[in-house]
Design an enzyme around this catalytic site. Structure first.
Site, PDB file in Angstrom:
ATOM      1  N   HIS A   1     -57.918  66.180  42.702  1.00 50.65           N
ATOM      2  CA  HIS A   1     -59.090  65.366  42.368  1.00 50.65           C
ATOM      3  C   HIS A   1     -60.003  65.216  43.573  1.00 50.65           C
ATOM      4  O   HIS A   1     -61.225  65.281  43.462  1.00 50.65           O
ATOM      5  CB  HIS A   1     -58.645  63.984  41.896  1.00 50.65           C
ATOM      6  CG  HIS A   1     -57.812  64.009  40.660  1.00 50.65           C
ATOM      7  ND1 HIS A   1     -58.020  64.881  39.624  1.00 50.65           N
ATOM      8  CD2 HIS A   1     -56.747  63.241  40.293  1.00 50.65           C
ATOM      9  CE1 HIS A   1     -57.138  64.663  38.675  1.00 50.65           C
ATOM     10  NE2 HIS A   1     -56.339  63.675  39.051  1.00 50.65           N
TER      11      HIS A   1
ATOM     12  N   HIS B   1     -58.712  67.191  34.934  1.00 49.08           N
ATOM     13  CA  HIS B   1     -57.443  67.496  34.303  1.00 49.08           C
ATOM     14  C   HIS B   1     -57.456  68.815  33.558  1.00 49.08           C
ATOM     15  O   HIS B   1     -58.506  69.346  33.202  1.00 49.08           O
ATOM     16  CB  HIS B   1     -57.053  66.372  33.333  1.00 49.08           C
ATOM     17  CG  HIS B   1     -56.350  65.251  33.992  1.00 49.08           C
ATOM     18  ND1 HIS B   1     -56.276  63.994  33.461  1.00 49.08           N
ATOM     19  CD2 HIS B   1     -55.684  65.191  35.172  1.00 49.08           C
ATOM     20  CE1 HIS B   1     -55.595  63.211  34.281  1.00 49.08           C
ATOM     21  NE2 HIS B   1     -55.231  63.918  35.326  1.00 49.08           N
TER      22      HIS B   1
ATOM     23  N   HIS C   1     -51.328  66.457  43.309  1.00 48.53           N
ATOM     24  CA  HIS C   1     -52.165  66.182  42.142  1.00 48.53           C
ATOM     25  C   HIS C   1     -53.434  65.436  42.556  1.00 48.53           C
ATOM     26  O   HIS C   1     -54.554  65.812  42.177  1.00 48.53           O
ATOM     27  CB  HIS C   1     -51.357  65.351  41.131  1.00 48.53           C
ATOM     28  CG  HIS C   1     -52.124  64.983  39.900  1.00 48.53           C
ATOM     29  ND1 HIS C   1     -51.960  65.639  38.704  1.00 48.53           N
ATOM     30  CD2 HIS C   1     -53.059  64.017  39.667  1.00 48.53           C
ATOM     31  CE1 HIS C   1     -52.759  65.098  37.795  1.00 48.53           C
ATOM     32  NE2 HIS C   1     -53.430  64.100  38.349  1.00 48.53           N
ATOM     33  N   GLU C   2     -53.278  64.374  43.348  1.00 50.34           N
ATOM     34  CA  GLU C   2     -54.437  63.578  43.736  1.00 50.34           C
ATOM     35  C   GLU C   2     -55.398  64.356  44.625  1.00 50.34           C
ATOM     36  O   GLU C   2     -56.616  64.214  44.540  1.00 50.34           O
ATOM     37  CB  GLU C   2     -53.986  62.297  44.444  1.00 50.34           C
ATOM     38  CG  GLU C   2     -53.211  61.339  43.566  1.00 50.34           C
ATOM     39  CD  GLU C   2     -54.001  60.893  42.344  1.00 50.34           C
ATOM     40  OE1 GLU C   2     -55.243  60.822  42.420  1.00 50.34           O
ATOM     41  OE2 GLU C   2     -53.373  60.631  41.306  1.00 50.34           O
TER      42      GLU C   2
END
Length: 468
Positions: free
Chosen positions: A221, A227, A217-218
């Site tokens: 980014h 998101h 997930h990170e």
């Protein structure tokens, strides 16, 4: 917004019940206002710890946006269901519809991204962390034309560390619970850097905080993704555990990252599909690897392996991918009879198996065995049962590995032709059988007396294939 840090926040999940008819308390109103200020400001992403106050005039409008985003009834009223959603584990920056990118759409403008782990967590072995981080990044390199390389010194594009509380980026963690990790969007300096809260319990399971899922997930980014509103997407704001075995990016995540970087047209593993079955009886057959497995000997070649059994006449051939999904070909292999394990080498990684099952925590990088970082492939391997050592061959040299201590022996590497005279300068495959070592290079096999350091006889590889 370049250089912005994003945090993954975990809170207490309150089970949803009937919607109360009473008005929200002052504390609940404050919580809701803070939540909407941080995640639904309409003015981009806020830095961690920075909560912008909103007026009462816009509170109802933004509450409706939040309710619409999460599929709630958009009443603009602060009911218990809305408060429950606000308390779910989530990542701490603004929400968008479907996949999203940051303001100005920052991204990396080079094909190779380096990363370095400067501080590890004691919750997992370093090799497990290395393998998990590499696995999380591979989710992206499988679908976009970016490659990732781990370095162990200097400044990398993505600097990774596990650290608790204040850790030098003006965004301190908050001890156990709450913030799990945060990452910076692509940019110079801090751009791409990813930090994990050491006060969390990091695992590779459903317990604690699953490192693979949080890291994946990170890294989204760190590569430029914001998101998504799609609840099954990796980039959905709230964190939830899912089975990580064979995990791939969901369609929404893949479309979002490909919108930034394009589609990867070439495969990440050129040998992912086995070649047509090789001819075992060719007089020039060259083995990729070989190993004893119980009473059998396995010979590996071009995505297939032959099983030579001492108990019956004939050769059985199977696809490597069918027998062991996830591995397309094998560079080297060896059996360790005392622990009843077989080790496979492919590229910069190795796996251990017991029976036909991979042991947990694999693959691991070659450096975990004690190889220097310049070693990216093992040519051949064989365990010498009466010494307790494993010989690992790389180009014209070889290492001695102590299975009991799990370390390389001192004084290595050594040159093959000097320390093992009579077998040449290189080894393609090796195994132990009937008290002798067998070293294959090209189409020839040397039967070797290791104690006396001399060749007993030389024969062609195809002789092991029951060919006339």
């Amino acid at each position: 917004m370049e250089g912005v840090v994003f945090v993954l926040i975990v809170g207490i999940v309150v089970h949803c019940g009937a919607v109360p008819t009473t008005s929200p308390s002052p504390e609940e109103l404050t919580k809701a206002q803070d939540y909407l200020s941080q995640f639904f400001t309409g003015a981009g992403v806020n830095a961690p710890g920075r909560v912008l106050r909103i007026s009462l005039d816009s509170f109802e409008e933004r509450l409706r946006k939040m309710q619409e985003f999460f599929g709630l009834e958009a009443t603009g009223q602060l009911d218990s269901q809305t408060l429950e959603v606000m308390g779910r584990p989530r990542c701490g920056f603004a929400d968008v519809t479907r996949y999203g990118h940051f303001d100005s759409q920052p991204k990396w403008d080079k094909p190779l991204i380096t990363y370095r782990i400067t501080e590890y967590t004691p919750d997992l072995s370093q090799s497990d962390v290395d393998a998990t981080i590499a696995k999380a990044l591979k989710l992206y390199s499988d679908v976009i034309p970016l490659d990732f390389e781990q370095i162990d010194s200097g400044t990398a594009d993505i600097m990774i560390m596990f650290k608790g509380l204040a850790h030098g980026d003006f965004s301190p963690f908050d001890a156990e619970g709450g913030v799990l990790a945060h990452a910076f969007s692509p940019a110079e300096g801090l751009g791409g850097d990813t930090h994990f809260d050491e006060d969390e319990s990091w695992t590779l399971t459903s317990a604690g905080s699953n490192l693979f899922l949080v890291a994946a997930h990170e890294f989204g980014h760190a590569l430029g993704l914001a998101h998504s509103q799609v609840q099954t997407a990796l980039m959905f704001p709230t964190y939830q555990y899912v089975n990580t075995e064979g995990y791939k990016l969901q369609d929404d995540d893949r479309e979002g990252i490909q919108a930034l970087y394009g589609v990867r047209t070439e495969p990440t593993e050129p040998e992912s599909r086995p070649q047509p079955p090789p001819d075992r009886c060719s007089r020039t057959v060259v083995f990729d690897a070989a190993t004893s497995v119980g009473k059998n000997i396995y010979f590996f070649k071009d995505g297939y392996f032959w099983t030579h059994s001492r108990s019956w006449d004939g050769i059985n051939m199977r696809s490597i991918q069918v027998a062991w999904p996830g591995i397309s070909s094998i560079d080297a292999a060896y059996e360790h009879k005392r622990t009843n394990t077989v080790t496979f080498f492919k590229g910069n990684n190795y796996w251990k198996l017991r029976g036909n099952t991979f042991l947990p925590g694999y693959p691991r990088p070659l450096s975990d065995l004690g190889f220097p970082l310049y070693v990216t492939k093992v040519d051949a391997a064989v365990h010498v049962s009466f010494t307790g050592r494993t010989l690992l061959f790389v180009n014209s040299k070889y290492w001695g590995y102590d299975e009991r201590s799990g370390t390389m022996d001192d004084g290595y590497p050594k040159f093959i032709h000097r320390d093992l005279p009579g077998i040449g300068n290189q080894v393609d495959a090796a195994f132990e059988s009937k008290g002798y070592l067998h070293f294959s290079h090209g189409s020839e096999m040397k039967v070797y007396d290791y104690m006396r350091r001399r060749t007993i006889r030389t024969q062609s590889n195809y002789k092991f294939m029951d060919c006339k």
